[in-house]
Design an enzyme around this catalytic site. Sequence first.
Site, PDB file in Angstrom:
ATOM      1  N   LYS A  53       0.848  -1.202   0.000  1.00 41.25           N
ATOM      2  CA  LYS A  53       0.000   0.000   0.000  1.00 41.25           C
ATOM      3  C   LYS A  53       0.879   1.246   0.000  1.00 41.25           C
ATOM      4  CE  LYS A  53      -3.704  -2.569   2.149  1.00 41.25           C
ATOM      5  NZ  LYS A  53      -4.263  -3.108   3.383  1.00 41.25           N
ATOM      6  N   GLN A  97      -4.941  -1.769   9.747  1.00 40.56           N
ATOM      7  CA  GLN A  97      -4.609  -3.047   9.102  1.00 40.56           C
ATOM      8  C   GLN A  97      -5.073  -4.201   9.996  1.00 40.56           C
ATOM      9  OE1 GLN A  97      -3.114  -3.382   5.948  1.00 40.56           O
ATOM     10  NE2 GLN A  97      -3.623  -5.537   6.216  1.00 40.56           N
ATOM     11  N   ASP A 120     -11.080   2.417   3.964  1.00 43.59           N
ATOM     12  CA  ASP A 120     -11.518   1.052   3.672  1.00 43.59           C
ATOM     13  C   ASP A 120     -13.019   0.957   3.420  1.00 43.59           C
ATOM     14  OD1 ASP A 120      -9.880  -1.049   3.377  1.00 43.59           O
ATOM     15  OD2 ASP A 120      -9.697  -1.524   5.505  1.00 43.59           O
TER      16      ASP A 120
END
Length: 302
Positions: A53, A97, A120
Amino acid sequence: MALRLDGKQLASELETRLRQEIESGISQAGRPPGLAVLRVGDDPASGVYVANKEKACARIGVASYGSHLPGSSSQAEVAAAIAALNADDRVDGILLQLPLPAGLTEGPLLEQIDPDKDADGLHTLNLGRLLKGQTGPRSCTPAGVMALLARHQFSLEGKRAVVVGRSILVGQPMALMLQAANATVSVAHSRTKDLEAITRQADVLVVAAGKPRMIGAEHVRPGAVVVDVGIHRLPRPADAPEGTKAKLCGDVRAEELEEIALALSPVPGGVGPMTVTMLLVNTVVAWCRRHGLDHGLEDLVV
Ligand code: NDP
């Protein structure tokens, strides 16, 4: 041969568009978009995902504000790190995460992320926005699948779509997005009886069951479009030379579908790269919104 739904290629094209959006808005905004990836503990797979990422951010000009907390961090310490990122004006997107180390509860931490910085798209408010057809950051994996289908100009209007899997991460938002595109959607799960009879009705079959090579020729109607979301690391053969990379497979037995499906997403190189790209889309769109910038990314904000 089934058409290959090439997520790697599309991700690269979309990165070019995102880079151009950033270049054209940066002087008015006065700063680049910022993405903060918060990692807790030392899960090795998470380390690879976070690095990917951050590399993607660097490629398009998004600033990374990653922080890595020790696995022994308390719930309050992780919450404090999220609060600091919510208040940080350089940050447009925050990603916690997963998985978190044992002892930490992810639900309240995900809820604490400012919904407008929810890179997200998994905050309850944003899932509610999706349900109600309101704009907001979308869940990255299903939004990536939608972009992949749109890229190949598969009209979903009036089509039968079947989603295998009903997780909050993938299956549920996927079904909502397909429905919003006017497909008629069925969702199958582990208690579904006679799965084959359901999946064989699909014009578009999205498989997100998390079961390696579960779906094969018997599940697929000739001419269907099949998207394989699953990703699994296969055990390395005992005689493999030192340093050999582990092979990946999906939830689909791809080789059985080559002559049956109209189109098929590969693993790797299908949905995976699109998930990372949609994280960047959510971040860049949030940056544009905060700075009152027009953007040309509407087709990706499904
Ligand atoms: P979960 O384990 O959270 O959910 C799996 C879903 O599949 C559940 O709803 C489960 O049903 C259903 N299921 C399990 N077994 C069967 C079965 N035999 N028949 C029908 N349905 C079944 O997984 P996720 O949704 O998080 O992820 C799914 C897959 O996608 C995983 O392989 C994951 O690694 C991958 N993934 C890939 C991403 C990418 O970027 N490529 C991103 C995110 C995930 P029930 O609800 O009844 O338990």
